[in-house]
Write an enzyme that holds these catalytic residues in place. Structure first.
Site, PDB file in Angstrom:
ATOM      1  N   HIS A  17      -6.126  -2.981  -8.403  1.00 13.09           N
ATOM      2  CA  HIS A  17      -7.010  -2.491  -9.465  1.00 13.09           C
ATOM      3  C   HIS A  17      -7.893  -3.618  -9.985  1.00 13.09           C
ATOM      4  O   HIS A  17      -9.102  -3.451 -10.178  1.00 13.09           O
ATOM      5  CB  HIS A  17      -6.199  -1.947 -10.654  1.00 13.09           C
ATOM      6  CG  HIS A  17      -5.416  -0.716 -10.381  1.00 13.09           C
ATOM      7  ND1 HIS A  17      -4.083  -0.616 -10.696  1.00 13.09           N
ATOM      8  CD2 HIS A  17      -5.771   0.483  -9.858  1.00 13.09           C
ATOM      9  CE1 HIS A  17      -3.654   0.597 -10.377  1.00 13.09           C
ATOM     10  NE2 HIS A  17      -4.658   1.277  -9.856  1.00 13.09           N
ATOM     11  N   LYS A  41       2.333  14.351 -17.484  1.00 12.51           N
ATOM     12  CA  LYS A  41       3.102  13.341 -16.765  1.00 12.51           C
ATOM     13  C   LYS A  41       3.647  12.302 -17.732  1.00 12.51           C
ATOM     14  O   LYS A  41       2.945  11.845 -18.616  1.00 12.51           O
ATOM     15  CB  LYS A  41       2.220  12.642 -15.726  1.00 12.51           C
ATOM     16  CG  LYS A  41       1.888  13.501 -14.520  1.00 12.51           C
ATOM     17  CD  LYS A  41       0.941  12.791 -13.586  1.00 12.51           C
ATOM     18  CE  LYS A  41       1.682  11.799 -12.738  1.00 12.51           C
ATOM     19  NZ  LYS A  41       0.797  11.174 -11.727  1.00 12.51           N
ATOM     20  N   ARG A  90      -8.576   2.799  -0.290  1.00 13.73           N
ATOM     21  CA  ARG A  90      -7.605   2.065   0.512  1.00 13.73           C
ATOM     22  C   ARG A  90      -7.587   2.523   1.957  1.00 13.73           C
ATOM     23  O   ARG A  90      -7.362   1.743   2.857  1.00 13.73           O
ATOM     24  CB  ARG A  90      -6.196   2.235  -0.077  1.00 13.73           C
ATOM     25  CG  ARG A  90      -6.042   1.635  -1.446  1.00 13.73           C
ATOM     26  CD  ARG A  90      -4.728   2.007  -2.054  1.00 13.73           C
ATOM     27  NE  ARG A  90      -4.725   3.448  -2.303  1.00 13.73           N
ATOM     28  CZ  ARG A  90      -3.875   4.079  -3.075  1.00 13.73           C
ATOM     29  NH1 ARG A  90      -2.916   3.416  -3.669  1.00 13.73           N
ATOM     30  NH2 ARG A  90      -3.952   5.372  -3.262  1.00 13.73           N
ATOM     31  N   SER A 127       0.299   1.873  -7.837  1.00 20.73           N
ATOM     32  CA  SER A 127       1.189   1.704  -8.986  1.00 20.73           C
ATOM     33  C   SER A 127       2.555   2.338  -8.714  1.00 20.73           C
ATOM     34  O   SER A 127       3.590   1.777  -9.074  1.00 20.73           O
ATOM     35  CB  SER A 127       0.577   2.345 -10.234  1.00 20.73           C
ATOM     36  OG  SER A 127      -0.598   1.674 -10.602  1.00 20.73           O
TER      37      SER A 127
END
Length: 159
Positions: A17, A41, A90, A127
């Protein structure tokens, strides 16, 4: 003034990040890090903790602002006159999802999305993966900034 936003949940922020945020900060006059609030969440870190950690680890960038947001990212952008979203990619699988989001965001408000290829060093990093490895006692010191590592270890000891 050229503005952009780097959105995410950042639970916790990783070196991947930070790489994207740092690169965006060199391209734009002002970069907002928008920390997504998802009440459905339960994160490892509360929103305020994430914001504090992000502010600490981005303090070297004078042009980075950190704020929470809830709702549509394009509304966050409209409220702050931000014409661009910066997203790290990614892998090809990221592109499929992010392209749909970029097209939707552009269709809603005209906000553009800039895709930045992730540094190969961080191409596997997320993460979720950091949390999982850390929960099992694995060494994640090379994946997160020192302040995040300290907070992560402290939080996991409490669990």
């Amino acid at each position: 003034m050229r503005r952009a936003v780097c959105p995410g949940s950042f639970d916790p922020i990783t070196n991947g990040h930070l790489d994207i945020i740092g690169r965006a900060s060199r391209l734009y006059d002002e970069v907002y890090v928008a920390v997504m609030i998802n009440k459905a969440k339960k994160g490892l870190f509360e929103i305020d903790e994430r914001i504090e950690l992000i502010r600490e680890v981005t303090s070297e960038y004078d042009n980075v602002r950190v704020e929470a947001f809830h709702g549509l990212l394009v509304d966050f952008c409209k409220q702050r006159d931000i014409p661009a979203i910066v997203k790290g990619l990614r892998a090809v699988s990221d592109f499929d999802y992010e392209l749909q989001m970029a097209q939707m965001n552009n269709g809603l408000t005209g906000v553009e999305t800039l895709f930045v290829p992730t540094n190969p060093t961080y191409s596997f990093l997320s993460s979720s993966l950091v949390k999982e490895v850390a929960q099992w006692g694995g060494d994640v010191s090379h994946l997160v900034p020192p302040a995040v590592l300290e907070a992560l270890n402290k939080r996991l000891r409490q669990a």
